[in-house]
Motif scaffolding. Structure first.
Motif, PDB file in Angstrom:
ATOM      1  N   ARG A 175      36.218 -17.676  14.396  1.00 23.29           N
ATOM      2  CA  ARG A 175      35.542 -16.638  14.595  1.00 23.29           C
ATOM      3  C   ARG A 175      35.364 -15.420  14.155  1.00 23.29           C
ATOM      4  NH1 ARG A 175      39.273 -16.343  19.854  1.00 23.29           N
ATOM      5  NH2 ARG A 175      38.117 -17.066  21.444  1.00 23.29           N
ATOM      6  N   GLU A 180      31.866 -14.880  16.416  1.00 23.45           N
ATOM      7  CA  GLU A 180      32.219 -14.695  18.214  1.00 23.45           C
ATOM      8  C   GLU A 180      32.294 -15.765  18.642  1.00 23.45           C
ATOM      9  OE1 GLU A 180      35.432 -13.358  18.849  1.00 23.45           O
ATOM     10  OE2 GLU A 180      35.751 -12.186  17.461  1.00 23.45           O
ATOM     11  N   ASP A 181      30.935 -15.829  18.697  1.00 25.49           N
ATOM     12  CA  ASP A 181      30.419 -16.868  20.585  1.00 25.49           C
ATOM     13  C   ASP A 181      30.296 -18.396  19.891  1.00 25.49           C
ATOM     14  OD1 ASP A 181      28.891 -17.345  17.555  1.00 25.49           O
ATOM     15  OD2 ASP A 181      26.900 -16.777  18.794  1.00 25.49           O
ATOM     16  N   VAL A 184      34.525 -20.173  22.708  1.00 29.29           N
ATOM     17  CA  VAL A 184      34.533 -19.054  24.300  1.00 29.29           C
ATOM     18  C   VAL A 184      35.309 -19.729  25.143  1.00 29.29           C
ATOM     19  CG1 VAL A 184      32.430 -18.996  26.333  1.00 29.29           C
ATOM     20  CG2 VAL A 184      31.639 -18.588  23.795  1.00 29.29           C
TER      21      VAL A 184
END
Length: 240
Positions: A175, A180-181, A184
């Motif tokens: 991340r 961040e993506d 998940v």
């Protein structure tokens, strides 16, 4: 034999292999390229010969690597890939500027990657990209080996975010490094992270195959799905 060829820059032959089209059986059925498995070495040698024949490569002058999940990229030599017991460089990338010198790297969930120079004299690299190697800089090392005259890259089949659950020790640095993506619900999108690393390293054109090795058992070996008892597919490439 089922291969996925890269329709990339002219002057290069690049193909990502599957498990289809060889002579191995059981958990290694059928085009297992990994000789350090419990498969019969003679069958692995035959599989490697068949792969080379399918793409017009010479198995006697091709080379491989002793993969260590790092970021080293070495110049390809001509040790051959059909002699059991051959000793190779300990690295996770190979490069060449010699026409006809084929290179092979193996995967079973990690991502096979090819990088090709798009202008000037031809130069080609292949990489074995796992999470450790990507964080260590394998994409940057591969791009540096190819040079700065324009680089196109292809990312072959690997484990998808649908199947790649990771712990915080992997998720947190990914991340931080790639956004961040890329993680998940505790699942890592290693393919997306690889693409971002390649673009950041200077690859202006990056193609991704998108197939998941863990999901598609009829096409691919998967270390995670098969709990380690499985074969190896990979990437084979040379300057034509």
């Amino acid at each position: 034999m089922t291969l996925f060829r890269w329709d990339g820059p002219t002057g290069y032959e690049v193909a990502f292999s599957t498990r289809v089209g060889g002579v191995s059986d059981g958990p290694f059925e059928s085009l297992n390229l990994g000789i350090l498995t419990a498969d019969d070495p003679d069958r692995v040698v035959e599989n490697r010969k068949r792969l080379c024949a399918a793409v017009g490569a010479d198995p006697e002058t091709a080379t491989m690597a002793w993969q260590v999940h790092g970021h080293g990229v070495a110049e390809a030599d001509s040790r051959g890939i059909v002699t059991p017991g051959a000793v190779y460089e300990r690295c996770d990338g190979l490069w060449t500027d010699r026409p006809g010198r084929a290179m092979v790297l193996l995967t079973a969930d990690c991502y096979p990657v090819a990088l090709a120079r798009t202008s000037g004299s031809p130069r080609l690299a292949i990489l074995h990209v796992g999470w450790r190697g990507l964080l260590a800089g394998i994409a940057e090392a591969g791009a540096a080996a190819v040079g700065e005259n324009g680089i196109a890259a292809a990312v072959g089949p690997g484990i998808g975010p649908c199947c790649y659950e990771v712990g915080a020790e992997v998720a947190d640095p990914f991340r931080c490094e790639f956004g961040e993506d890329v993680v998940v619900d505790g699942k890592l999108d290693l393919g997306l992270a690889t693409e971002r690393a390649l673009r950041r390293a200077g690859c202006s054109d990056v193609e991704r195959d998108g197939r998941c090795t863990s999901c598609e058992a009829d096409l691919f070996f998967s270390h995670r799905r098969d709990h380690g008892r499985t074969g190896r597919q990979g990437v084979i490439a040379y300057i034509s």
